[in-house]
Scaffold this motif. Structure first.
Motif, mmCIF file in Angstrom:
data_model
loop_
_atom_site.group_PDB
_atom_site.id
_atom_site.type_symbol
_atom_site.label_atom_id
_atom_site.label_comp_id
_atom_site.label_asym_id
_atom_site.label_seq_id
_atom_site.Cartn_x
_atom_site.Cartn_y
_atom_site.Cartn_z
ATOM 1 N N VAL A 35 -16.016 60.187 28.900
ATOM 2 C CA VAL A 35 -17.039 59.983 27.887
ATOM 3 C C VAL A 35 -18.069 58.965 28.366
ATOM 4 N N ARG A 36 -17.578 57.913 29.020
ATOM 5 C CA ARG A 36 -18.461 56.867 29.535
ATOM 6 C C ARG A 36 -19.421 57.430 30.567
ATOM 7 N N ALA A 37 -18.841 58.146 31.520
ATOM 8 C CA ALA A 37 -19.658 58.704 32.580
ATOM 9 C C ALA A 37 -20.650 59.708 32.028
ATOM 10 N N PHE A 38 -20.263 60.318 30.916
ATOM 11 C CA PHE A 38 -21.117 61.331 30.310
ATOM 12 C C PHE A 38 -22.439 60.720 29.872
ATOM 13 N N VAL A 39 -22.353 59.521 29.316
ATOM 14 C CA VAL A 39 -23.572 58.865 28.850
ATOM 15 C C VAL A 39 -24.323 58.230 30.014
ATOM 16 N N LEU A 40 -23.561 57.609 30.916
ATOM 17 C CA LEU A 40 -24.210 56.900 32.019
ATOM 18 C C LEU A 40 -24.620 57.832 33.146
ATOM 19 N N GLY A 41 -23.894 58.931 33.286
ATOM 20 C CA GLY A 41 -24.257 59.906 34.305
ATOM 21 C C GLY A 41 -23.795 59.544 35.707
ATOM 22 N N ASN A 42 -22.672 58.812 35.830
ATOM 23 C CA ASN A 42 -22.199 58.457 37.164
ATOM 24 C C ASN A 42 -20.781 58.973 37.418
ATOM 25 N N ALA A 43 -20.587 60.260 37.106
ATOM 26 C CA ALA A 43 -19.248 60.820 37.247
ATOM 27 C C ALA A 43 -18.941 61.099 38.712
ATOM 28 N N GLU A 44 -17.651 61.126 38.983
ATOM 29 C CA GLU A 44 -17.214 61.346 40.351
ATOM 30 C C GLU A 44 -17.223 62.836 40.664
ATOM 31 N N PHE A 45 -17.728 63.186 41.857
ATOM 32 C CA PHE A 45 -17.733 64.586 42.264
ATOM 33 C C PHE A 45 -16.332 65.006 42.676
ATOM 34 N N PHE B 234 -15.311 69.661 21.815
ATOM 35 C CA PHE B 234 -15.733 69.165 20.506
ATOM 36 C C PHE B 234 -14.627 69.127 19.458
ATOM 37 N N GLY B 235 -13.477 69.700 19.789
ATOM 38 C CA GLY B 235 -12.483 69.913 18.742
ATOM 39 C C GLY B 235 -11.557 68.739 18.504
ATOM 40 N N THR B 236 -11.456 67.850 19.471
ATOM 41 C CA THR B 236 -10.569 66.709 19.295
ATOM 42 C C THR B 236 -11.413 65.445 19.284
ATOM 43 N N GLY B 237 -10.778 64.349 18.953
ATOM 44 C CA GLY B 237 -11.518 63.091 18.969
ATOM 45 C C GLY B 237 -11.927 62.693 20.390
ATOM 46 N N GLN B 238 -11.183 63.211 21.369
ATOM 47 C CA GLN B 238 -11.421 62.848 22.764
ATOM 48 C C GLN B 238 -12.146 63.969 23.497
ATOM 49 N N PRO B 239 -13.469 63.948 23.527
ATOM 50 C CA PRO B 239 -14.159 65.046 24.200
ATOM 51 C C PRO B 239 -13.878 65.040 25.698
ATOM 52 N N PHE C 298 -15.365 67.001 28.591
ATOM 53 C CA PHE C 298 -16.395 67.992 28.865
ATOM 54 C C PHE C 298 -16.177 68.759 30.154
ATOM 55 N N SER C 299 -15.583 68.132 31.138
ATOM 56 C CA SER C 299 -15.456 68.820 32.420
ATOM 57 C C SER C 299 -14.576 70.069 32.333
ATOM 58 N N PRO C 300 -13.353 69.968 31.803
ATOM 59 C CA PRO C 300 -12.567 71.203 31.664
ATOM 60 C C PRO C 300 -13.230 72.207 30.732
ATOM 61 N N ALA C 301 -13.861 71.712 29.669
ATOM 62 C CA ALA C 301 -14.524 72.618 28.729
ATOM 63 C C ALA C 301 -15.590 73.441 29.442
ATOM 64 N N ALA C 302 -16.404 72.753 30.238
ATOM 65 C CA ALA C 302 -17.462 73.458 30.973
ATOM 66 C C ALA C 302 -16.857 74.430 31.972
ATOM 67 N N THR C 303 -15.740 74.024 32.576
ATOM 68 C CA THR C 303 -15.083 74.900 33.543
ATOM 69 C C THR C 303 -14.636 76.199 32.886
ATOM 70 N N VAL C 304 -13.953 76.080 31.757
ATOM 71 C CA VAL C 304 -13.510 77.277 31.044
ATOM 72 C C VAL C 304 -14.716 78.122 30.646
ATOM 73 N N GLY C 305 -15.769 77.444 30.167
ATOM 74 C CA GLY C 305 -16.981 78.160 29.778
ATOM 75 C C GLY C 305 -17.559 78.966 30.920
ATOM 76 N N ASN C 306 -17.571 78.358 32.113
ATOM 77 C CA ASN C 306 -18.124 79.074 33.261
ATOM 78 C C ASN C 306 -17.294 80.288 33.631
ATOM 79 N N LEU C 307 -15.983 80.169 33.499
ATOM 80 C CA LEU C 307 -15.130 81.335 33.748
ATOM 81 C C LEU C 307 -15.451 82.454 32.757
ATOM 82 N N LEU C 308 -15.732 82.039 31.532
ATOM 83 C CA LEU C 308 -16.075 82.999 30.492
ATOM 84 C C LEU C 308 -17.391 83.710 30.827
ATOM 85 N N ILE C 309 -18.340 82.946 31.341
ATOM 86 C CA ILE C 309 -19.615 83.561 31.756
ATOM 87 C C ILE C 309 -19.360 84.615 32.817
ATOM 88 N N LEU C 310 -18.495 84.289 33.772
ATOM 89 C CA LEU C 310 -18.187 85.253 34.835
ATOM 90 C C LEU C 310 -17.660 86.561 34.239
#
Lengths: 332, 280
Positions: free
Chosen positions: A73-83, A288-293, A295-307
């Motif tokens: 969540v922190r990195a999400f706002v600051l934008g310094n997540a680890e690759f 978005f469903g839990t108190g602890q967002p 985002f990385s796994p969520a986006a990953t699943v989403g991308n698989l869905l796009i495929l």
């Protein structure tokens, strides 16, 4: 598209009665004219292109970026997540939830569209004949499709409620004991599929009904003269001639159903446990469903869905192209 | 007179069809009836076993709660819907015109992109928008939600408008050109008035989709000062699970635009559904 070989006549005719000798050679004029409409076209298209870039491409890019980083969540706002490369994909694909969610997604999608299509087609055939009130009744069938999903989802949730839902009350009359539709692991997926079938029937009915209008009456008359009964007419005339429309209906249904979140989320939130969790619901819950967002796994699943959606979309395009080729081939 | 007798006279022979049709429609619309019924049920009757099939002792408590709690949310939804219609038309009408009448090259590519755009799951869009909006500070803003909701409608709108506008005879545009109108004036004074049915269809759908949206609202605007009605219902469900008459009353009120649409613009609705699927 080869522009220069298009019929020249209307475009070259000198506007405003200019004397022909002064005008440049027709071909050159046409070229300039076409180039200027092409530029005007681009100008009119520009807002859309900008819109697609900013509001489609960029969020999609962000999504992709989220999936290859470890965003807290922190990195999400600051934008310094680890690759982290494909670590998220590996985690998702090997997690226990993935197999179940994939199975649920396929079950949800295929059972839904098969039932929607079968019921929609039966209704379309039924409504093909004109009878008193047929137009009004067919219009009423649209209602479930037009209602906000939260409205239909919560209505179904209340109807299926364990203690005093109307469905259980009706079943009790037949001596069937209480079933906890939404909280029993054996029934939760069935319940959301049922509600989703109900939601999709109108769409299938409308498109298939429109398709039926294009089948000429003479064919049925000829079939009737040959002694075909209603059943034979359906399988020998209606069904084969409706195939192109059916294919499009099914594929659109497939693409729409793959991404359903609302109905499931409102009725069961994917539970109990994960028994009614599809890939789309899983992605939504992680983000978005839990108190602890997360985002990385969520986006990953989403991308698989796009495929998955793209794979089906590709089939759709191929089909449309083949249909076009068929239609053009038929013309003399 | 043989022609007359060839088809069964409507009435007698089709009466059973009407009866069956009414029965099927009633079955299909039962959940809608149930929503209505529950919205009028008194709270103390809510847990009755078996449930009351008819609202014999109707109460309007539920609707009172709607008036008390949900008016701002209804207003917000109305605003978002209208904003979404405006934005969608602003983007898609010129683009539809360009695709139908102006562009010679690149049409196929744009159509392809629009088709793909419609396939992207809204969860994915929601995550993407969230990531973008966090930086921009657009989370919980109505404007952000209008933009996000418009992405549901824009690809569809461009395709419907382009399909319709390509049916406008080119001679009309050439006539306008000979009269000295530029491309812009031709668009505003010739193409748009002729395409008003398509414009209406697109407006209806973008309004309805924005009004009904739950995913974007629940992700981008969940803690906003002004939340749309879909979130109003969702919050109700979370808060007071005993007062289902209020929830269902809100649901009934939230269904009003759909009902109006069906009565006022039925042929546009059916036309829009079909146009989205079977273009050309």
């Amino acid at each position: 598209m080869r522009v220069t070989t298009e019929p020249v006549a209307p475009a070259v005719r000198a506007p405003g009665g200019e004397p022909p000798p002064v005008a440049p050679p027709p071909r050159q004029r046409l070229h300039r004219r076409i180039r200027s409409t092409q530029w005007a076209g681009l100008a009119f298209l520009a807002p859309l292109l900008a819109y697609l870039l900013i509001f489609y491409a960029f969020p999609l890019y962000r999504n992709l970026e989220l999936s290859v980083h470890d965003y807290t969540v922190r990195a999400f706002v600051l934008g310094n997540a680890e690759f982290t490369g494909f670590a998220n994909y590996r985690d998702v694909l090997t997690s226990d939830t993935f197999g179940l969610a994939l199975r649920n997604t396929l079950l949800f999608t295929f059972v839904s569209i098969a039932a929607q299509y079968a019921i929609g087609l039966a209704l379309a055939v039924f409504f093909r004949a004109n009878f008193r009130l047929s137009g009004v009744l067919r219009a009423m069938f649209l209602v479930p499709w037009l209602l906000p999903l939260i409205v239909s989802g919560s209505t179904w949730a209340w109807m299926l409620a364990g203690d005093n839902g109307i469905v259980n009350a009706a079943l009790e009359a037949f001596g069937i004991g209480q079933i906890n539709w939404l909280t029993d692991p054996d029934w939760a997926l069935t319940s959301v599929i049922t509600a989703n079938i109900w939601l999709g029937i109108p769409f299938n009915l409308v498109i298939l009904h429109a398709g039926l209008q294009n089948i000429p009456d003479e064919l049925y008359e000829a079939a009737a003269l040959d002694g075909a009964n209603a059943w034979q007419q359906f399988w020998r005339v209606t069904f084969p001639l409706l195939r192109p429309v059916s294919a499009i209906t099914l594929l659109l249904g497939l693409v729409y159903t793959l991404k359903v979140v609302d109905v499931i989320w409102i009725m069961t939130t994917g539970g109990p446990g994960n028994v009614s969790t599809t890939l789309a619901v899983w992605s939504y819950r992680e983000a978005f469903g839990t108190g602890q967002p997360d985002f990385s796994p969520a986006a990953t699943v989403g991308n698989l869905l796009i495929l998955m959606a793209l794979a089906f979309g590709f089939v759709y395009l191929q089909l449309q192209r083949r249909q076009h080729a068929d239609q053009e081939g038929e013309q003399p | 007179m043989t022609l007359r007798t060839a088809r069964p006279a409507p009435g007698r022979r089709t009466r059973w069809k009407t009866a069956l049709g009414v029965f099927l429609t009633a079955l299909m619309l039962f959940p809608v009836y149930w929503m209505f019924n529950v919205s009028l049920t008194r709270t103390e009757d809510m847990r009755a076993d078996p449930p009351h099939w008819f609202p014999w002792n109707p109460t309007f408590e539920g609707y009172g709660d709607v008036l008390r709690d949900q008016l701002p949310a209804l207003g917000t939804s109305l605003g978002i819907g209208l904003g979404c219609v405006a934005l969608t038309l602003l983007i898609s009408a010129p683009a539809g015109f360009a695709l139908a009448k102006l562009l010679r090259r690149g049409r196929g590519a744009v159509s392809f992109v629009l088709l793909v755009a419609q396939m992207i799951p809204s969860v994915v869009m929601a995550i993407g928008f969230y990531a973008v909006y966090v930086r921009l500070g657009w989370i919980n803003s109505v404007w952000g939600l209008i933009v996000a909701d418009s992405t549901i409608a824009v690809p569809f709108a461009v395709m419907v408008l382009a399909a319709f506008m390509s049916g406008i005879p080119s001679e009309l545009m050439q006539a306008a050109r000979i009269d000295g109108a530029g491309t812009w004036r031709t668009f505003v004074w010739v193409v748009l008035p002729l395409g008003r049915n398509a414009v209406l269809t697109v407006s209806l759908f973008s309004f309805l989709w924005a009004w009904s949206d739950f995913i974007f609202a629940s992700t981008l605007d969940r803690n906003g000062d002004a939340v749309p009605i879909t979130l109003g219902i969702y919050a109700y469900i979370g808060n007071n699970t005993t007062e289902w008459n209020s929830i269902m009353a809100t649901a009934v009120v939230a269904s009003v635009p759909a009902a109006v649409l069906l009565v006022v613009a039925q042929r546009f609705v059916a036309g829009g559904v079909t146009a989205g699927a079977v273009k050309d």
